[in-house]
Design a protein around this motif. Structure first.
Motif, PDB file in Angstrom:
ATOM      1  N   SER A 194       0.861  -1.187   0.000  1.00  0.00           N
ATOM      2  CA  SER A 194       0.000   0.000   0.000  1.00  0.00           C
ATOM      3  C   SER A 194       0.891   1.229   0.000  1.00  0.00           C
TER       4      SER A 194
ATOM      5  N   LEU B 252      -3.122   4.877  -2.261  1.00  0.00           N
ATOM      6  CA  LEU B 252      -4.151   5.685  -1.620  1.00  0.00           C
ATOM      7  C   LEU B 252      -3.659   7.127  -1.621  1.00  0.00           C
TER       8      LEU B 252
ATOM      9  N   ARG C 230      -6.303   0.430  -9.112  1.00  0.00           N
ATOM     10  CA  ARG C 230      -5.423   0.281  -7.944  1.00  0.00           C
ATOM     11  C   ARG C 230      -5.158   1.615  -7.264  1.00  0.00           C
TER      12      ARG C 230
ATOM     13  N   TRP D  33      -0.296  -3.957  -5.953  1.00  0.00           N
ATOM     14  CA  TRP D  33      -0.193  -2.816  -5.049  1.00  0.00           C
ATOM     15  C   TRP D  33      -1.477  -1.999  -5.117  1.00  0.00           C
ATOM     16  N   GLU D  34      -1.633  -1.119  -4.146  1.00  0.00           N
ATOM     17  CA  GLU D  34      -2.687  -0.115  -4.177  1.00  0.00           C
ATOM     18  C   GLU D  34      -2.041   1.203  -3.801  1.00  0.00           C
TER      19      GLU D  34
END
Length: 81
Positions: free
Chosen positions: A8, A38, A59, A35-36
């Motif tokens: 993340s 944010l 993502r 993966w992401e």
């Protein structure tokens, strides 16, 4: 079945249009695909929000703050998403 991302990337931004583009491009160019990202827009006024609205990669998750929270609260909100 959808797997959870193994990485993340938490990225707050405020009026950082040139920098957020470079940051996102860097993440997108990585070989690792699980993966992401944010991204918390901390009430930018320089076009950052408009740019973030153009992103289509699932993502990348965008969180738009209604006021400038400051970096600590901005990070805290992302960590609880």
């Amino acid at each position: 079945m959808t797997s959870q991302p193994s990485i993340s990337i938490i990225t707050p931004v405020w009026n950082g249009l040139p920098f957020i583009k470079e940051c996102i491009d860097s993440v997108l160019s990585q070989d690792h695909a699980c993966w992401e990202m944010l991204i918390s827009d901390n009430c930018s006024t320089d076009g950052t929000r408009a740019y973030l609205d153009t992103l289509k990669d699932p993502r990348i998750k965008i969180f738009k703050q209604e006021s400038n929270l400051g970096i600590n609260k901005c990070y805290s909100r992302l960590q609880h998403e």
